[in-house]
Design a protein around this motif. Structure first.
Motif, PDB file in Angstrom:
ATOM      1  N   LEU A  62      26.123  72.667 -33.218  1.00 15.90           N
ATOM      2  CA  LEU A  62      26.722  71.650 -34.092  1.00 15.90           C
ATOM      3  C   LEU A  62      25.824  70.477 -33.875  1.00 15.90           C
ATOM      4  CD1 LEU A  62      28.749  70.747 -36.053  1.00 15.90           C
ATOM      5  CD2 LEU A  62      30.480  70.263 -33.953  1.00 15.90           C
ATOM      6  N   LEU A  63      25.328  70.273 -35.313  1.00 16.82           N
ATOM      7  CA  LEU A  63      24.199  69.179 -35.376  1.00 16.82           C
ATOM      8  C   LEU A  63      25.047  67.878 -35.675  1.00 16.82           C
ATOM      9  CD1 LEU A  63      21.366  68.185 -35.012  1.00 16.82           C
ATOM     10  CD2 LEU A  63      21.240  68.538 -37.414  1.00 16.82           C
ATOM     11  N   LEU A  64      25.235  66.902 -34.884  1.00 19.72           N
ATOM     12  CA  LEU A  64      26.229  65.984 -34.925  1.00 19.72           C
ATOM     13  C   LEU A  64      25.280  64.703 -35.918  1.00 19.72           C
ATOM     14  CD1 LEU A  64      27.828  65.781 -31.431  1.00 19.72           C
ATOM     15  CD2 LEU A  64      28.726  66.763 -33.640  1.00 19.72           C
ATOM     16  N   SER A  65      23.973  64.680 -35.590  1.00 19.28           N
ATOM     17  CA  SER A  65      23.409  63.483 -36.566  1.00 19.28           C
ATOM     18  C   SER A  65      21.976  64.201 -36.389  1.00 19.28           C
ATOM     19  CB  SER A  65      23.488  62.110 -35.863  1.00 19.28           C
ATOM     20  OG  SER A  65      23.198  62.026 -34.570  1.00 19.28           O
ATOM     21  N   HIS A  80      21.177  70.015 -41.029  1.00 17.42           N
ATOM     22  CA  HIS A  80      21.838  68.864 -41.160  1.00 17.42           C
ATOM     23  C   HIS A  80      22.995  68.480 -40.514  1.00 17.42           C
ATOM     24  CE1 HIS A  80      18.452  68.403 -44.211  1.00 17.42           C
ATOM     25  NE2 HIS A  80      18.903  69.565 -44.429  1.00 17.42           N
ATOM     26  N   PRO A  81      23.487  67.301 -40.451  1.00 20.46           N
ATOM     27  CA  PRO A  81      24.640  67.050 -39.801  1.00 20.46           C
ATOM     28  C   PRO A  81      25.817  67.761 -40.201  1.00 20.46           C
ATOM     29  CG  PRO A  81      23.487  64.909 -40.073  1.00 20.46           C
ATOM     30  CD  PRO A  81      22.767  65.858 -40.856  1.00 20.46           C
ATOM     31  N   GLY A  82      26.812  68.094 -39.324  1.00 19.02           N
ATOM     32  CA  GLY A  82      27.748  69.072 -39.495  1.00 19.02           C
ATOM     33  C   GLY A  82      27.739  70.472 -39.588  1.00 19.02           C
ATOM     34  N   ASP A  83      26.207  71.008 -39.649  1.00 13.55           N
ATOM     35  CA  ASP A  83      25.724  72.349 -39.708  1.00 13.55           C
ATOM     36  C   ASP A  83      25.964  73.127 -38.520  1.00 13.55           C
ATOM     37  OD1 ASP A  83      25.169  72.100 -42.475  1.00 13.55           O
ATOM     38  OD2 ASP A  83      22.838  72.002 -42.019  1.00 13.55           O
ATOM     39  N   LEU A  84      26.648  74.261 -38.679  1.00 10.94           N
ATOM     40  CA  LEU A  84      26.620  75.243 -37.437  1.00 10.94           C
ATOM     41  C   LEU A  84      25.852  76.321 -37.491  1.00 10.94           C
ATOM     42  CD1 LEU A  84      30.517  75.599 -37.235  1.00 10.94           C
ATOM     43  CD2 LEU A  84      29.180  74.709 -35.569  1.00 10.94           C
ATOM     44  N   SER A  85      25.229  76.782 -36.256  1.00  5.65           N
ATOM     45  CA  SER A  85      24.355  77.954 -36.177  1.00  5.65           C
ATOM     46  C   SER A  85      24.510  78.637 -34.977  1.00  5.65           C
ATOM     47  CB  SER A  85      22.889  77.478 -36.349  1.00  5.65           C
ATOM     48  OG  SER A  85      22.437  76.791 -35.335  1.00  5.65           O
ATOM     49  N   ILE A  86      24.192  79.800 -34.698  1.00  6.13           N
ATOM     50  CA  ILE A  86      24.042  80.559 -33.473  1.00  6.13           C
ATOM     51  C   ILE A  86      22.685  81.231 -33.109  1.00  6.13           C
ATOM     52  CG2 ILE A  86      24.903  82.631 -34.576  1.00  6.13           C
ATOM     53  CD1 ILE A  86      26.858  83.023 -32.085  1.00  6.13           C
ATOM     54  N   TYR A  87      22.429  81.453 -31.898  1.00  2.00           N
ATOM     55  CA  TYR A  87      20.930  81.889 -31.530  1.00  2.00           C
ATOM     56  C   TYR A  87      21.250  82.498 -30.070  1.00  2.00           C
ATOM     57  CZ  TYR A  87      20.339  76.854 -29.873  1.00  2.00           C
ATOM     58  OH  TYR A  87      20.666  75.966 -29.482  1.00  2.00           O
ATOM     59  N   ASP A  88      20.334  83.326 -29.954  1.00  2.00           N
ATOM     60  CA  ASP A  88      20.518  84.254 -28.843  1.00  2.00           C
ATOM     61  C   ASP A  88      19.561  84.062 -27.725  1.00  2.00           C
ATOM     62  OD1 ASP A  88      20.473  86.745 -27.068  1.00  2.00           O
ATOM     63  OD2 ASP A  88      21.126  88.139 -28.523  1.00  2.00           O
ATOM     64  N   THR A  89      19.939  83.769 -26.452  1.00  2.00           N
ATOM     65  CA  THR A  89      19.024  83.478 -25.379  1.00  2.00           C
ATOM     66  C   THR A  89      18.279  84.651 -24.919  1.00  2.00           C
ATOM     67  OG1 THR A  89      20.509  83.800 -23.540  1.00  2.00           O
ATOM     68  CG2 THR A  89      20.468  81.714 -24.601  1.00  2.00           C
ATOM     69  N   ALA A 125      20.231  82.136 -36.575  1.00  2.00           N
ATOM     70  CA  ALA A 125      19.528  81.120 -37.594  1.00  2.00           C
ATOM     71  C   ALA A 125      19.821  81.185 -39.203  1.00  2.00           C
ATOM     72  CB  ALA A 125      17.909  81.500 -37.390  1.00  2.00           C
ATOM     73  N   GLU A 126      21.153  81.384 -39.106  1.00  2.00           N
ATOM     74  CA  GLU A 126      21.731  81.366 -40.402  1.00  2.00           C
ATOM     75  C   GLU A 126      22.707  80.355 -40.638  1.00  2.00           C
ATOM     76  OE1 GLU A 126      21.481  83.231 -43.151  1.00  2.00           O
ATOM     77  OE2 GLU A 126      20.303  85.018 -42.356  1.00  2.00           O
ATOM     78  N   SER A 127      23.010  79.625 -41.638  1.00  2.00           N
ATOM     79  CA  SER A 127      23.939  78.428 -41.795  1.00  2.00           C
ATOM     80  C   SER A 127      25.395  79.076 -41.902  1.00  2.00           C
ATOM     81  CB  SER A 127      23.529  77.691 -43.007  1.00  2.00           C
ATOM     82  OG  SER A 127      24.424  76.730 -43.279  1.00  2.00           O
ATOM     83  N   LEU A 135      36.295  78.050 -42.869  1.00  2.00           N
ATOM     84  CA  LEU A 135      36.367  78.022 -41.218  1.00  2.00           C
ATOM     85  C   LEU A 135      35.340  77.359 -40.408  1.00  2.00           C
ATOM     86  CD1 LEU A 135      36.945  81.851 -40.535  1.00  2.00           C
ATOM     87  CD2 LEU A 135      38.351  79.965 -40.015  1.00  2.00           C
ATOM     88  N   SER A 136      34.192  77.239 -41.050  1.00  2.00           N
ATOM     89  CA  SER A 136      32.935  76.281 -40.343  1.00  2.00           C
ATOM     90  C   SER A 136      33.608  74.825 -40.034  1.00  2.00           C
ATOM     91  CB  SER A 136      31.876  76.309 -40.917  1.00  2.00           C
ATOM     92  OG  SER A 136      31.119  77.637 -41.080  1.00  2.00           O
ATOM     93  N   SER A 137      34.418  74.370 -41.093  1.00  2.00           N
ATOM     94  CA  SER A 137      34.890  72.866 -40.999  1.00  2.00           C
ATOM     95  C   SER A 137      36.046  72.932 -39.888  1.00  2.00           C
ATOM     96  CB  SER A 137      35.427  72.632 -42.170  1.00  2.00           C
ATOM     97  OG  SER A 137      34.340  72.316 -43.176  1.00  2.00           O
ATOM     98  N   VAL A 138      36.748  73.819 -39.761  1.00  2.00           N
ATOM     99  CA  VAL A 138      37.902  74.066 -38.827  1.00  2.00           C
ATOM    100  C   VAL A 138      37.171  73.979 -37.365  1.00  2.00           C
ATOM    101  CG1 VAL A 138      39.592  75.268 -37.817  1.00  2.00           C
ATOM    102  CG2 VAL A 138      39.449  75.062 -40.251  1.00  2.00           C
ATOM    103  N   LEU A 139      36.156  74.998 -37.012  1.00  2.00           N
ATOM    104  CA  LEU A 139      35.559  75.188 -35.899  1.00  2.00           C
ATOM    105  C   LEU A 139      34.638  73.800 -35.540  1.00  2.00           C
ATOM    106  CD1 LEU A 139      34.610  76.716 -33.571  1.00  2.00           C
ATOM    107  CD2 LEU A 139      32.763  77.631 -34.846  1.00  2.00           C
ATOM    108  N   ALA A 140      34.060  73.197 -36.567  1.00  2.00           N
ATOM    109  CA  ALA A 140      33.412  71.981 -36.385  1.00  2.00           C
ATOM    110  C   ALA A 140      34.261  70.734 -35.746  1.00  2.00           C
ATOM    111  CB  ALA A 140      32.424  71.558 -37.394  1.00  2.00           C
ATOM    112  N   ALA A 141      35.348  70.503 -36.583  1.00  2.00           N
ATOM    113  CA  ALA A 141      36.195  69.554 -36.164  1.00  2.00           C
ATOM    114  C   ALA A 141      37.037  69.838 -34.648  1.00  2.00           C
ATOM    115  CB  ALA A 141      37.469  69.598 -37.044  1.00  2.00           C
ATOM    116  N   PHE A 142      37.244  71.296 -34.388  1.00  2.00           N
ATOM    117  CA  PHE A 142      37.362  71.335 -32.945  1.00  2.00           C
ATOM    118  C   PHE A 142      36.477  71.062 -32.044  1.00  2.00           C
ATOM    119  CE2 PHE A 142      38.366  74.227 -29.453  1.00  2.00           C
ATOM    120  CZ  PHE A 142      39.795  74.043 -29.420  1.00  2.00           C
TER     121      PHE A 142
END
Length: 293
Positions: A62-65, A80-89, A125-127, A135-142
């Motif tokens: 979750l990019l904050l700034s 950009h700020p507020g964006d959520l993404s997932i990646y695999d190690t 690597a998807e927005s 739902l992304s907003s709910v998760l980011a706020a949490f």
């Protein structure tokens, strides 16, 4: 510090002087919440780094700034700020931060995400915000409440909140994948229905490969074929999901007075001795020891 906090990584910066960075982290029940604030730099998870260990995790960012670019699986995402993404190690990736930034990363074992790995791989690597803003907003706020507040809470509450985080992440990913089933592989659509069915019936002692196959009008052989690419058998998938439900019940203070055998029975383990054995094999401690800890 980065490699110690996450997994082995290569970090480089164009600046030879004046570089600064700060990391704060909180762990709860195997889930790490880490905030990184730093000057511009490049983070790379190369094959050599993968060979040094750390595979088997997902990282939710979750990019904050600031701004960043995430590259994995041949895809490139500008964040950009507020964006959520997932990646695999377990696969190479790159993260380029082009300006001073703050980033919150939630890292957790793959088997804690109640979603087949082949499904989650579609979303690297998807927005996630672009695909499901609500739902992304709910998760980011949490998630923005971590990690500072987490350290002030007791272990049981921390574990519950960590599990809630994973539930929200699973819900977001599965909802995105369900949004346009027409474009998905029919086998993956069927697998989603099967795993949802398993989760809904974990408490039934009658749940078995045969009953699952019958409920979806396929042969048991075909069911096993569907699970083969995931590297687990149907029975293993059921057992792992049941054990995780039991483990969370054992950590729940509201269920502290309920016998271990009752919690096991609630999730389909009818033999208390068998449950104790498989639980210890999975987590290294007995159910009673897990509850005391």
């Amino acid at each position: 510090m980065i490699s110690t906090s996450f997994v082995p990584l290569e970090v480089s910066a164009e600046r030879s002087e004046g570089f600064s960075a700060r990391i704060s982290s909180a762990d709860a029940d195997g889930v790490a919440f880490t905030e990184v604030a730093a000057a511009p730099h490049l983070v790379e998870r190369t094959q050599a780094m993968i060979d040094n260990g750390g595979s088997g995790h997902y990282k939710m960012s979750l990019l904050l700034s600031g701004s960043s670019i995430l590259i994995q699986d041949g895809k490139e995402l500008v964040m950009h700020p507020g964006d959520l993404s997932i990646y695999d190690t377990s696969r190479p990736y790159s993260l380029m931060f082009t300006e001073t930034f703050r980033n919150l990363i939630v890292m957790f074992p793959k088997n804690r995400l109640e979603l087949p790995g082949s499904f989650a791989q579609q979303l690297t690597a998807e927005s996630l915000g672009a695909q499901h803003p609500a739902l992304s907003s709910v998760l980011a706020a949490f998630l923005t409440q971590f990690p500072a507040q987490l350290t002030e809470l007791g272990p049981r509450v921390q574990a519950k909140l960590a599990h809630t985080s994973l539930d929200l992440i699973s819900t977001l990913l599965s909802t995105i994948l369900d949004a346009d089933p027409v474009q998905r592989d029919p086998h993956q659509v069927l697998m989603q229905k099967i795993t949802d069915y398993i989760d809904a019936n974990l408490g039934s002692s009658e749940l078995s490969p045969g009953s699952i196959a019958a409920a979806h009008y396929i042969s048991t052989r075909h069911l096993h074929t569907l699970f083969r690419p995931m590297g687990v058998t149907v029975s293993t998938w059921i057992r792992e999901r049941r054990l995780e439900r039991c483990r969370m019940d054992l950590l729940d203070p509201l269920l502290a007075e309920r016998p271990v055998s009752a919690l096991a029975s609630r999730w389909g383990f009818v033999d208390a001795a068998h449950f104790s054995r498989v639980f210890k094999a999975a987590y290294g401690v007995s159910p009673t020891e897990a509850r005391r800890a």
